[in-house]
Enzyme design. Sequence first.
Site, PDB file in Angstrom:
ATOM      1  N   LYS A  15       0.832  -1.216   0.000  1.00  0.00           N
ATOM      2  CA  LYS A  15       0.000   0.000   0.000  1.00  0.00           C
ATOM      3  C   LYS A  15       0.862   1.260   0.000  1.00  0.00           C
ATOM      4  CE  LYS A  15      -2.218  -1.094   3.809  1.00  0.00           C
ATOM      5  NZ  LYS A  15      -1.696  -2.429   4.194  1.00  0.00           N
ATOM      6  N   ARG A  90      -9.569   1.048   8.469  1.00  0.00           N
ATOM      7  CA  ARG A  90      -9.254  -0.346   8.750  1.00  0.00           C
ATOM      8  C   ARG A  90     -10.381  -1.057   9.491  1.00  0.00           C
ATOM      9  NH1 ARG A  90      -3.277   0.226   8.644  1.00  0.00           N
ATOM     10  NH2 ARG A  90      -2.340  -1.822   8.852  1.00  0.00           N
ATOM     11  N   ARG A 128      11.628  -7.599   4.814  1.00  0.00           N
ATOM     12  CA  ARG A 128      11.614  -6.234   5.333  1.00  0.00           C
ATOM     13  C   ARG A 128      12.193  -6.164   6.748  1.00  0.00           C
ATOM     14  NH1 ARG A 128       5.860  -3.277   5.104  1.00  0.00           N
ATOM     15  NH2 ARG A 128       5.472  -4.080   7.155  1.00  0.00           N
ATOM     16  N   ARG A 134      11.290  -2.866  11.994  1.00  0.00           N
ATOM     17  CA  ARG A 134      10.064  -2.406  12.648  1.00  0.00           C
ATOM     18  C   ARG A 134       9.692  -3.420  13.713  1.00  0.00           C
ATOM     19  NH1 ARG A 134       5.483  -0.748   8.302  1.00  0.00           N
ATOM     20  NH2 ARG A 134       4.151  -1.729   9.851  1.00  0.00           N
ATOM     21  N   ARG A 145      -1.115  -9.125  13.353  1.00  0.00           N
ATOM     22  CA  ARG A 145      -1.549  -8.152  12.334  1.00  0.00           C
ATOM     23  C   ARG A 145      -2.386  -8.816  11.240  1.00  0.00           C
ATOM     24  NH1 ARG A 145       4.050  -5.990  10.822  1.00  0.00           N
ATOM     25  NH2 ARG A 145       3.083  -4.854   9.120  1.00  0.00           N
TER      26      ARG A 145
HETATM   27  P1  ADP Z   1       0.914  -2.402   7.648  1.00  0.00           P
HETATM   28  O1  ADP Z   1      -0.170  -2.159   6.645  1.00  0.00           O
HETATM   29  O2  ADP Z   1       2.121  -3.050   7.043  1.00  0.00           O
HETATM   30  O3  ADP Z   1       0.438  -3.127   8.876  1.00  0.00           O
HETATM   31  P2  ADP Z   1       0.803   0.348   8.648  1.00  0.00           P
HETATM   32  O4  ADP Z   1       1.927   1.302   8.716  1.00  0.00           O
HETATM   33  O5  ADP Z   1      -0.355   0.702   7.800  1.00  0.00           O
HETATM   34  O6  ADP Z   1       1.482  -1.013   8.153  1.00  0.00           O
HETATM   35  O7  ADP Z   1       0.249   0.043  10.121  1.00  0.00           O
HETATM   36  C1  ADP Z   1       1.096  -0.288  11.188  1.00  0.00           C
HETATM   37  C2  ADP Z   1       0.305  -0.352  12.504  1.00  0.00           C
HETATM   38  O8  ADP Z   1      -0.224   0.958  12.792  1.00  0.00           O
HETATM   39  C3  ADP Z   1      -0.906  -1.264  12.520  1.00  0.00           C
HETATM   40  O9  ADP Z   1      -0.571  -2.602  12.825  1.00  0.00           O
HETATM   41  C4  ADP Z   1      -1.763  -0.626  13.624  1.00  0.00           C
HETATM   42  O10 ADP Z   1      -1.262  -0.944  14.909  1.00  0.00           O
HETATM   43  C5  ADP Z   1      -1.517   0.860  13.398  1.00  0.00           C
HETATM   44  N1  ADP Z   1      -2.521   1.456  12.480  1.00  0.00           N
HETATM   45  C6  ADP Z   1      -2.254   2.042  11.285  1.00  0.00           C
HETATM   46  N2  ADP Z   1      -3.375   2.472  10.700  1.00  0.00           N
HETATM   47  C7  ADP Z   1      -4.408   2.139  11.543  1.00  0.00           C
HETATM   48  C8  ADP Z   1      -5.806   2.300  11.509  1.00  0.00           C
HETATM   49  N3  ADP Z   1      -6.417   2.884  10.465  1.00  0.00           N
HETATM   50  N4  ADP Z   1      -6.530   1.839  12.548  1.00  0.00           N
HETATM   51  C9  ADP Z   1      -5.943   1.258  13.598  1.00  0.00           C
HETATM   52  N5  ADP Z   1      -4.628   1.059  13.701  1.00  0.00           N
HETATM   53  C10 ADP Z   1      -3.850   1.502  12.696  1.00  0.00           C
END
Ligand code: ADP
Length: 187
Positions: A15, A90, A128, A134, A145
């Site tokens: 994404k 999400r 990664r 991370r 996740r």
């Molecule tokens: P990825 O899609 O690889 O999990 P992101 O950077 O989008 O990476 O998200 C990392 C973390 O940030 C998620 O696992 C969650 O804990 C938090 N997060 C990000 N966006 C949201 C969201 N819209 N709602 C709730 N938690 C979020």
Amino acid sequence: MTLRIVLFGPPAAGKGTQAQRLVERFGLVHVSTGDILRRAIKEGTQLGLQAQRYMDQGKLVPDDIVMGLVKSVLRDNVQEQGFVFDGYPRTVTQAQNLDELLGRQRAIVAVLSLEVDREKLVARISERRVLEQRKDDSLEAVGVRLDAFHAQTLPLKQYYAAKGLLIEVDGTGSPEEVFSRIVSKIS
Ligand code: ADP
């Protein structure tokens, strides 16, 4: 072209990479809740501290925190028309909230769902892990996740399909290949 797109997909579906390309090609404002949250953690804000314990474990950050963040980003960009939302919404609650925040004038025009199977996702995250370090790329957090994606985020597909906005895109192959699939679907 005025685009307001949601990039939808599991962790490591690509994404962020595709959002970046969409920003460059179409001049959109990039709204990545993951990036915003990581920045808040780095800055050591109250909100960052609250979010960190969820993120480190791989759990979703509570809706009210995330919705507050997006609300303020949209407030800072009232004049803008083009957006790509990445990693947001999400949950169905977040999606309903986003619809309210955008209103009719700036409604979402397409939801691109990047389709990548679980095996490939786990392999990508392992690669990664070495490069980015991370905390939520640990084996344990990755499992959480992916489970959170299936339980809390996947129902959104139905939400957007019912609105006629869902476009599925094969997320495998090189970033260039995926991007050209995206461009051909939206144009
Ligand atoms: P990825 O899609 O690889 O999990 P992101 O950077 O989008 O990476 O998200 C990392 C973390 O940030 C998620 O696992 C969650 O804990 C938090 N997060 C990000 N966006 C949201 C969201 N819209 N709602 C709730 N938690 C979020």
